[in-house]
Design a protein around this motif. Structure first.
Motif, PDB file in Angstrom:
ATOM      1  N   CYS A 110       0.843  -1.205   0.000  1.00  0.00           N
ATOM      2  CA  CYS A 110       0.000   0.000   0.000  1.00  0.00           C
ATOM      3  C   CYS A 110       0.872   1.246   0.000  1.00  0.00           C
ATOM      4  O   CYS A 110       0.591   2.215  -0.705  1.00  0.00           O
ATOM      5  CB  CYS A 110      -0.932   0.030   1.211  1.00  0.00           C
ATOM      6  SG  CYS A 110      -2.330  -1.091   1.109  1.00  0.00           S
ATOM      7  N   GLY A 111       1.931   1.225   0.796  1.00  0.00           N
ATOM      8  CA  GLY A 111       2.845   2.358   0.847  1.00  0.00           C
ATOM      9  C   GLY A 111       3.484   2.629  -0.501  1.00  0.00           C
ATOM     10  O   GLY A 111       3.712   3.780  -0.874  1.00  0.00           O
ATOM     11  N   ALA A 112       3.757   1.571  -1.231  1.00  0.00           N
ATOM     12  CA  ALA A 112       4.345   1.719  -2.560  1.00  0.00           C
ATOM     13  C   ALA A 112       3.295   2.062  -3.619  1.00  0.00           C
ATOM     14  O   ALA A 112       3.641   2.458  -4.729  1.00  0.00           O
ATOM     15  CB  ALA A 112       5.085   0.441  -2.945  1.00  0.00           C
ATOM     16  N   GLY A 113       2.007   1.899  -3.261  1.00  0.00           N
ATOM     17  CA  GLY A 113       0.930   2.291  -4.169  1.00  0.00           C
ATOM     18  C   GLY A 113       0.651   1.329  -5.302  1.00  0.00           C
ATOM     19  O   GLY A 113       0.167   1.738  -6.353  1.00  0.00           O
ATOM     20  N   HIS A 114       0.901   0.058  -5.110  1.00  0.00           N
ATOM     21  CA  HIS A 114       0.655  -0.951  -6.150  1.00  0.00           C
ATOM     22  C   HIS A 114      -0.686  -1.644  -5.888  1.00  0.00           C
ATOM     23  O   HIS A 114      -0.750  -2.743  -5.324  1.00  0.00           O
ATOM     24  CB  HIS A 114       1.805  -1.950  -6.206  1.00  0.00           C
ATOM     25  CG  HIS A 114       3.089  -1.342  -6.658  1.00  0.00           C
ATOM     26  ND1 HIS A 114       3.338  -1.039  -7.980  1.00  0.00           N
ATOM     27  CD2 HIS A 114       4.179  -0.950  -5.971  1.00  0.00           C
ATOM     28  CE1 HIS A 114       4.535  -0.499  -8.087  1.00  0.00           C
ATOM     29  NE2 HIS A 114       5.067  -0.423  -6.876  1.00  0.00           N
ATOM     30  N   TRP A 115      -1.766  -1.005  -6.286  1.00  0.00           N
ATOM     31  CA  TRP A 115      -3.125  -1.432  -5.942  1.00  0.00           C
ATOM     32  C   TRP A 115      -3.535  -2.783  -6.505  1.00  0.00           C
ATOM     33  O   TRP A 115      -4.213  -3.554  -5.810  1.00  0.00           O
ATOM     34  CB  TRP A 115      -4.125  -0.339  -6.319  1.00  0.00           C
ATOM     35  CG  TRP A 115      -3.726   0.958  -5.681  1.00  0.00           C
ATOM     36  CD1 TRP A 115      -3.369   2.106  -6.309  1.00  0.00           C
ATOM     37  CD2 TRP A 115      -3.576   1.218  -4.278  1.00  0.00           C
ATOM     38  NE1 TRP A 115      -3.020   3.073  -5.388  1.00  0.00           N
ATOM     39  CE2 TRP A 115      -3.133   2.546  -4.128  1.00  0.00           C
ATOM     40  CE3 TRP A 115      -3.759   0.452  -3.126  1.00  0.00           C
ATOM     41  CZ2 TRP A 115      -2.891   3.134  -2.901  1.00  0.00           C
ATOM     42  CZ3 TRP A 115      -3.516   1.032  -1.892  1.00  0.00           C
ATOM     43  CH2 TRP A 115      -3.089   2.345  -1.794  1.00  0.00           C
ATOM     44  N   PRO A 116      -3.163  -3.160  -7.738  1.00  0.00           N
ATOM     45  CA  PRO A 116      -3.538  -4.498  -8.212  1.00  0.00           C
ATOM     46  C   PRO A 116      -2.935  -5.616  -7.355  1.00  0.00           C
ATOM     47  O   PRO A 116      -3.566  -6.638  -7.128  1.00  0.00           O
ATOM     48  CB  PRO A 116      -2.995  -4.543  -9.645  1.00  0.00           C
ATOM     49  CG  PRO A 116      -2.915  -3.113 -10.069  1.00  0.00           C
ATOM     50  CD  PRO A 116      -2.561  -2.352  -8.812  1.00  0.00           C
ATOM     51  N   ILE A 117      -1.712  -5.394  -6.870  1.00  0.00           N
ATOM     52  CA  ILE A 117      -1.071  -6.392  -6.005  1.00  0.00           C
ATOM     53  C   ILE A 117      -1.825  -6.484  -4.683  1.00  0.00           C
ATOM     54  O   ILE A 117      -2.090  -7.578  -4.182  1.00  0.00           O
ATOM     55  CB  ILE A 117       0.422  -6.058  -5.779  1.00  0.00           C
ATOM     56  CG1 ILE A 117       1.180  -6.134  -7.097  1.00  0.00           C
ATOM     57  CG2 ILE A 117       1.034  -7.004  -4.742  1.00  0.00           C
ATOM     58  CD1 ILE A 117       2.617  -5.639  -7.012  1.00  0.00           C
ATOM     59  N   VAL A 118      -2.197  -5.337  -4.104  1.00  0.00           N
ATOM     60  CA  VAL A 118      -2.949  -5.324  -2.840  1.00  0.00           C
ATOM     61  C   VAL A 118      -4.257  -6.087  -3.005  1.00  0.00           C
ATOM     62  O   VAL A 118      -4.587  -6.973  -2.207  1.00  0.00           O
ATOM     63  CB  VAL A 118      -3.225  -3.873  -2.364  1.00  0.00           C
ATOM     64  CG1 VAL A 118      -4.186  -3.857  -1.184  1.00  0.00           C
ATOM     65  CG2 VAL A 118      -1.934  -3.169  -2.005  1.00  0.00           C
ATOM     66  N   ALA A 119      -5.015  -5.759  -4.039  1.00  0.00           N
ATOM     67  CA  ALA A 119      -6.325  -6.384  -4.243  1.00  0.00           C
ATOM     68  C   ALA A 119      -6.202  -7.887  -4.462  1.00  0.00           C
ATOM     69  O   ALA A 119      -6.934  -8.681  -3.845  1.00  0.00           O
ATOM     70  CB  ALA A 119      -7.036  -5.733  -5.430  1.00  0.00           C
ATOM     71  N   THR A 120      -5.282  -8.297  -5.299  1.00  0.00           N
ATOM     72  CA  THR A 120      -5.106  -9.723  -5.594  1.00  0.00           C
ATOM     73  C   THR A 120      -4.655 -10.489  -4.353  1.00  0.00           C
ATOM     74  O   THR A 120      -5.171 -11.570  -4.051  1.00  0.00           O
ATOM     75  CB  THR A 120      -4.088  -9.912  -6.745  1.00  0.00           C
ATOM     76  OG1 THR A 120      -4.530  -9.167  -7.870  1.00  0.00           O
ATOM     77  CG2 THR A 120      -3.957 -11.378  -7.116  1.00  0.00           C
ATOM     78  N   ALA A 121      -3.696  -9.926  -3.629  1.00  0.00           N
ATOM     79  CA  ALA A 121      -3.194 -10.593  -2.424  1.00  0.00           C
ATOM     80  C   ALA A 121      -4.292 -10.738  -1.379  1.00  0.00           C
ATOM     81  O   ALA A 121      -4.407 -11.784  -0.729  1.00  0.00           O
ATOM     82  CB  ALA A 121      -2.003  -9.818  -1.852  1.00  0.00           C
ATOM     83  N   LEU A 122      -5.123  -9.704  -1.198  1.00  0.00           N
ATOM     84  CA  LEU A 122      -6.207  -9.788  -0.226  1.00  0.00           C
ATOM     85  C   LEU A 122      -7.228 -10.857  -0.609  1.00  0.00           C
ATOM     86  O   LEU A 122      -7.680 -11.629   0.240  1.00  0.00           O
ATOM     87  CB  LEU A 122      -6.896  -8.438  -0.061  1.00  0.00           C
ATOM     88  CG  LEU A 122      -6.157  -7.426   0.806  1.00  0.00           C
ATOM     89  CD1 LEU A 122      -6.846  -6.067   0.736  1.00  0.00           C
ATOM     90  CD2 LEU A 122      -6.051  -7.910   2.239  1.00  0.00           C
ATOM     91  N   VAL A 123      -7.597 -10.909  -1.874  1.00  0.00           N
ATOM     92  CA  VAL A 123      -8.551 -11.929  -2.328  1.00  0.00           C
ATOM     93  C   VAL A 123      -7.990 -13.327  -2.057  1.00  0.00           C
ATOM     94  O   VAL A 123      -8.675 -14.193  -1.498  1.00  0.00           O
ATOM     95  CB  VAL A 123      -8.898 -11.746  -3.822  1.00  0.00           C
ATOM     96  CG1 VAL A 123      -9.619 -12.967  -4.377  1.00  0.00           C
ATOM     97  CG2 VAL A 123      -9.744 -10.496  -4.026  1.00  0.00           C
ATOM     98  N   LEU A 124      -6.747 -13.547  -2.436  1.00  0.00           N
ATOM     99  CA  LEU A 124      -6.140 -14.866  -2.222  1.00  0.00           C
ATOM    100  C   LEU A 124      -6.019 -15.202  -0.735  1.00  0.00           C
ATOM    101  O   LEU A 124      -6.269 -16.345  -0.328  1.00  0.00           O
ATOM    102  CB  LEU A 124      -4.775 -14.936  -2.911  1.00  0.00           C
ATOM    103  CG  LEU A 124      -4.822 -14.930  -4.435  1.00  0.00           C
ATOM    104  CD1 LEU A 124      -3.417 -14.819  -5.008  1.00  0.00           C
ATOM    105  CD2 LEU A 124      -5.527 -16.171  -4.964  1.00  0.00           C
ATOM    106  N   ALA A 125      -5.656 -14.222   0.076  1.00  0.00           N
ATOM    107  CA  ALA A 125      -5.534 -14.465   1.521  1.00  0.00           C
ATOM    108  C   ALA A 125      -6.877 -14.847   2.121  1.00  0.00           C
ATOM    109  O   ALA A 125      -6.968 -15.797   2.916  1.00  0.00           O
ATOM    110  CB  ALA A 125      -4.971 -13.233   2.218  1.00  0.00           C
ATOM    111  N   PHE A 126      -7.947 -14.123   1.751  1.00  0.00           N
ATOM    112  CA  PHE A 126      -9.257 -14.444   2.311  1.00  0.00           C
ATOM    113  C   PHE A 126      -9.776 -15.778   1.803  1.00  0.00           C
ATOM    114  O   PHE A 126     -10.442 -16.506   2.544  1.00  0.00           O
ATOM    115  CB  PHE A 126     -10.256 -13.318   2.076  1.00  0.00           C
ATOM    116  CG  PHE A 126     -10.046 -12.174   3.019  1.00  0.00           C
ATOM    117  CD1 PHE A 126     -10.151 -12.348   4.393  1.00  0.00           C
ATOM    118  CD2 PHE A 126      -9.685 -10.926   2.547  1.00  0.00           C
ATOM    119  CE1 PHE A 126      -9.924 -11.311   5.274  1.00  0.00           C
ATOM    120  CE2 PHE A 126      -9.462  -9.876   3.415  1.00  0.00           C
ATOM    121  CZ  PHE A 126      -9.577 -10.065   4.789  1.00  0.00           C
TER     122      PHE A 126
END
Length: 173
Positions: A110-126
């Motif tokens: 999030c700090g680096a601002g890479h939103w597709p990575i954040v969204a994908t990682a959250l979906v996979l984690a959940f």
């Protein structure tokens, strides 16, 4: 970097970490919404600081060192939620510790601002947190693992799953 971008990154990190913590809290685990929200917010804060010190658009050596330090340090928080249960060699809290590490990583991204990575990682984690136990039990039964996690072969628990001085983590408390 403008205030709106800083607010977006810090807010997204706090919400993402808090969502991971809410999952842990609702499952009665010893780490919750506030803890993982703060982990993610903290890591985003230091990454933003490192990025602000760099030339615009450049990922510097300083940012790399900050990230390395964060990922090393988060192990101490994770170690705090891992406990050995009773006289047996039964360990609890590994998934919560992994969630603390994941929240830190989400904060960094999030700090680096890479939103597709954040969204994908959250979906996979959940997906993993939601369906991991049933899949693991099925695989143990199918493949004949040494221990079937779905089978109850231990004494009934009398103490809560929590390890907090403030008592069980419960929404609204």
């Amino acid at each position: 970097m403008h205030w709106s971008e800083i607010t977006l990154r810090l807010g997204a990190a706090t919400l993402a970490g808090g969502a991971i913590g809410l999952d842990r809290d609702l499952r009665g685990k010893p780490i919750g919404l506030k803890t993982l929200g703060l982990v993610s917010l903290s890591t985003t804060t230091v990454v933003l600081l490192a990025l602000q010190a760099a030339d615009p658009g450049k990922f510097t050596d300083a940012a790399s060192r900050v990230i390395q330090g964060v990922l090393t340090g988060i192990g101490f928080l994770g170690a705090g939620v891992i406990v050995r249960h009773g006289d047996r060699m039964q360990v609890r809290g590994l998934t919560s510790a992994a969630c603390a590490f994941f929240a830190a990583c989400v904060g960094i991204v999030c700090g680096a601002g890479h939103w597709p990575i954040v969204a994908t990682a959250l979906v996979l984690a959940f997906l993993l947190l939601t369906f991991g136990n049933p899949i693991e039990r099925w695989l143990h039964r199918t493949l004949g693992g040494k221990h079937d996690p779905g089978k109850v072969d231990q004494e009934p628990r009398t103490e809560p799953d929590q390890s907090s001085e403030a008592g069980p983590h419960q929404p609204g408390r």
